[in-house]
Design a protein around this motif. Structure first.
Motif, short mmCIF file in Angstrom:
data_model
loop_
_atom_site.label_atom_id
_atom_site.label_comp_id
_atom_site.label_asym_id
_atom_site.label_seq_id
_atom_site.Cartn_x
_atom_site.Cartn_y
_atom_site.Cartn_z
N ARG A 30 0.58 -10.74 8.10
CA ARG A 30 0.89 -10.30 6.74
C ARG A 30 2.04 -9.30 6.75
N ALA A 31 2.16 -8.51 7.84
CA ALA A 31 3.27 -7.57 7.95
C ALA A 31 4.59 -8.33 8.00
N ASP A 32 4.61 -9.48 8.69
CA ASP A 32 5.83 -10.29 8.75
C ASP A 32 6.24 -10.74 7.35
N ASP A 33 5.29 -11.19 6.57
CA ASP A 33 5.58 -11.65 5.22
C ASP A 33 6.23 -10.55 4.40
N SER A 34 5.75 -9.35 4.53
CA SER A 34 6.32 -8.21 3.81
C SER A 34 7.76 -7.97 4.25
N LEU A 35 8.01 -8.04 5.56
CA LEU A 35 9.36 -7.81 6.07
C LEU A 35 10.33 -8.86 5.56
N VAL A 36 9.91 -10.11 5.53
CA VAL A 36 10.76 -11.19 5.06
C VAL A 36 11.10 -10.98 3.59
N LEU A 37 10.16 -10.50 2.84
CA LEU A 37 10.35 -10.34 1.40
C LEU A 37 11.21 -9.13 1.02
N LEU A 38 11.34 -8.16 1.89
CA LEU A 38 12.05 -6.93 1.52
C LEU A 38 13.47 -7.19 1.04
N HIS A 39 14.18 -8.07 1.71
CA HIS A 39 15.55 -8.39 1.30
C HIS A 39 15.56 -8.96 -0.11
N GLU A 40 14.67 -9.90 -0.37
CA GLU A 40 14.61 -10.52 -1.69
C GLU A 40 14.17 -9.52 -2.76
N ILE A 41 13.21 -8.70 -2.42
CA ILE A 41 12.73 -7.71 -3.40
C ILE A 41 13.85 -6.75 -3.77
N GLY A 42 14.64 -6.35 -2.78
CA GLY A 42 15.76 -5.45 -3.05
C GLY A 42 16.77 -6.02 -4.01
N ARG A 43 16.87 -7.33 -4.09
CA ARG A 43 17.82 -7.99 -5.00
C ARG A 43 17.15 -8.44 -6.29
N SER A 44 15.88 -8.13 -6.48
CA SER A 44 15.12 -8.59 -7.64
C SER A 44 15.29 -7.68 -8.84
N THR A 45 14.62 -8.07 -9.90
CA THR A 45 14.65 -7.29 -11.14
C THR A 45 13.87 -5.99 -10.98
N ASP A 46 14.12 -5.07 -11.89
CA ASP A 46 13.42 -3.79 -11.84
C ASP A 46 11.90 -3.93 -11.89
N PRO A 47 11.33 -4.79 -12.74
CA PRO A 47 9.87 -4.92 -12.75
C PRO A 47 9.30 -5.40 -11.41
N THR A 48 10.01 -6.30 -10.75
CA THR A 48 9.55 -6.78 -9.44
C THR A 48 9.62 -5.65 -8.41
N ARG A 49 10.71 -4.92 -8.43
CA ARG A 49 10.86 -3.80 -7.49
C ARG A 49 9.82 -2.73 -7.78
N GLN A 50 9.50 -2.51 -9.05
CA GLN A 50 8.48 -1.51 -9.40
C GLN A 50 7.11 -1.95 -8.90
N ALA A 51 6.81 -3.23 -9.02
CA ALA A 51 5.52 -3.73 -8.53
C ALA A 51 5.43 -3.54 -7.02
N TYR A 52 6.51 -3.80 -6.29
CA TYR A 52 6.51 -3.59 -4.85
C TYR A 52 6.35 -2.10 -4.53
N THR A 53 7.07 -1.27 -5.24
CA THR A 53 6.98 0.18 -5.03
C THR A 53 5.55 0.66 -5.25
N ASP A 54 4.93 0.21 -6.32
CA ASP A 54 3.56 0.63 -6.61
C ASP A 54 2.61 0.25 -5.47
N GLY A 55 2.73 -0.97 -4.98
CA GLY A 55 1.88 -1.42 -3.88
C GLY A 55 2.15 -0.67 -2.59
N ALA A 56 3.43 -0.45 -2.29
CA ALA A 56 3.79 0.27 -1.06
C ALA A 56 3.27 1.70 -1.11
N LEU A 57 3.33 2.33 -2.27
CA LEU A 57 2.89 3.71 -2.37
C LEU A 57 1.38 3.86 -2.22
#
Length: 123
Positions: A30-57
């Motif tokens: 599951r850690a690999d999946d998160s790493l793969v997604l980081l690049h895409e999340i960084g280029r995503s919309t603000d709501p997507t990035r906020q959802a990732y931020t909330d989960g990471a925090l």
């Protein structure tokens, strides 16, 4: 080095790499999946990035509570930085074709993280 970290924090921050039968390259985690997604999340919309931020925090706040039980907010940024360092180490190890070097890199990453945590504990 403090014994607190190897037994309680390091396994949470740097999950053990699972090898396939016969010593083949490690299985995806599951850690690999998160790493793969980081690049895409960084280029995503603000709501997507906020959802990732909330989960990471949620994860980071758990680390911070273990690092500084009496003042978790004081360890939040340190925990986030440490997770970034470990994620980068894991990602780089996955890109290496030399399995022994990749394993040594993972071990060094754990050692570096523990040394950093130990240094912080003494400051």
């Amino acid at each position: 080095m403090s014994l607190l970290y190897p037994t309680s924090l390091a396994p949470l921050m740097f999950p053990k790499v699972h090898r396939r039968a016969g010593g083949a390259r490690p299985c995806r985690t599951r850690a690999d999946d998160s790493l793969v997604l980081l690049h895409e999340i960084g280029r995503s919309t603000d709501p997507t990035r906020q959802a990732y931020t909330d989960g990471a925090l949620v994860l980071i706040d758990g680390f911070a509570a273990r690092l500084a039980p009496h003042d978790p907010p004081s360890a939040r940024l340190r925990s986030l930085s440490l997770l970034g360092m470990l994620a980068g180490t894991l990602q780089l190890s996955r890109a290496l074709t030399d399995r022994q070097l990749a394993d040594e890199l993972l071990e060094q990453g754990i050692h570096n993280a523990l040394a950093l945590l130990d240094a912080e504990q003494h400051n």
